[in-house]
Design an enzyme around this catalytic site. Sequence first.
Site, PDB file in Angstrom:
ATOM      1  N   ASP A 193       0.850  -1.183   0.000  1.00  0.00           N
ATOM      2  CA  ASP A 193       0.000   0.000   0.000  1.00  0.00           C
ATOM      3  C   ASP A 193       0.898   1.250   0.000  1.00  0.00           C
ATOM      4  OD1 ASP A 193      -3.163   0.486   0.547  1.00  0.00           O
ATOM      5  OD2 ASP A 193      -2.006   2.064   1.508  1.00  0.00           O
ATOM      6  N   TYR A 326      -3.422  10.765   1.913  1.00  0.00           N
ATOM      7  CA  TYR A 326      -3.975  10.732   0.556  1.00  0.00           C
ATOM      8  C   TYR A 326      -3.940  12.114  -0.085  1.00  0.00           C
ATOM      9  CZ  TYR A 326      -5.569   5.928   0.955  1.00  0.00           C
ATOM     10  OH  TYR A 326      -5.597   4.567   1.068  1.00  0.00           O
ATOM     11  N   HIS A 378      -4.845  -7.938  -0.463  1.00  0.00           N
ATOM     12  CA  HIS A 378      -4.132  -6.711  -0.131  1.00  0.00           C
ATOM     13  C   HIS A 378      -3.361  -6.796   1.192  1.00  0.00           C
ATOM     14  CE1 HIS A 378      -3.315  -2.429  -0.436  1.00  0.00           C
ATOM     15  NE2 HIS A 378      -3.804  -2.233   0.771  1.00  0.00           N
TER      16      HIS A 378
END
Length: 413
Positions: A193, A326, A378
């Site tokens: 990630d 983000y 993930h």
Amino acid sequence: MRTPLAHILTTMLSSDETPFQINVSDEKLTALHAKLELATFPDELESAGWKYGPPLSDIKRLAERWRSGYDWRKHERELNQELPTFTRDIEVDEFGSLNIHYVHKKSEVVDAIPLLFCHGWPGGFHEVRKILPLLTESSPEHPSFHVVAISLPGFGFSEAPHKQGFASKQYAEVAHKLMLALGYNEYVTQGGDYGFLITRRMAFEYGGKHHKAWHTNFPVAETPSWKSPLSFLEFWLTPWTPEEKAGIERTEWFHTKGSGYISVQSTEPQTLGYGLADSPVGLLAWIYGKLALWTDGYKWSDDEVLTWISLYWFSRAGPAASLRIYFEMAGECSNLGHGPTIPMGISYFPKELIVVPATWLRKMNKVVFESHHKSGGHFAAIERPEELVQDVRKMFAKGSPAFAIVPGKTGYA
């Protein structure tokens, strides 16, 4: 004989480590239960399932368990017993000092390889739980590692940045300086990630001299374009394998059906933050959906989910702080270009969010190891800990191109 300056600096940097224990106050637990008691749930369309988001029945069940059946103290105690954690201050250029939380466990093998484990969102330091004893295990059959699992600034029990603009360069700086402070002047990394982007940035900034090699389970690469005519032509003319077709389909699903959260968190993290900081049910629903849909059929227990969510709810800076990564790093995953020059290892899991053909990675990076798995998603360290650790071991094992990449630290006794 004079003590080398580097040793003096390392000693100074290492002198401010403070052992850490998770100890959430009774007041915070009481407040959480009170909020859960007053929770208001939305309605739900008939036979909606997961089409519109996490099912109402799942969220009601988990919220009720969180309120009246889940024993945080039990899981808090287990985390403290399993994970040796510490805090220390790290000075970040132009951002001042941040108090950083991390796991640090040394192998019994003196020449074990120093390894930094770097998480992303909605992950955390706790993702290292299953792989920590495997990585530090001593055996003549495979290398062993000294493991550091950082809580990124704004996550877990690390202090959050107080100024705007804290992006990959700063996250990389914090992680690198932490390794130096622990006496690891040369090290390798593993990340998924955002951990992929951060360890990649570390490889650019500190590769060669300090950062010796990197491994990821989140292999991302740019789609070949006309900027590289030969690669672009090969992209259009080479038939995809069944594995590559499945990967492209998974990537398309994520982009069209599973990536809406990115638009919100990369444009209005503060707006979303009000809801997640005030509503435990809102936080539960926001993260639970990712845990469920981003894995490959992994059977989460309710208590696993609630421990994960609780670590966000009780985090030092609150759940809103973790969203800002983000905003600050928007676009970094879409403008990758050529990768670092240090050796790279890759683990491919079919239910990762972005699964691109391996040739794309090989063209842009110095790939010395890759492994393709039949299952897994993930959260590889949670879903497939043995497979992930086996890959890392193989990458640095005797006979591999990355063997003894850290001078004097082969990983073997």
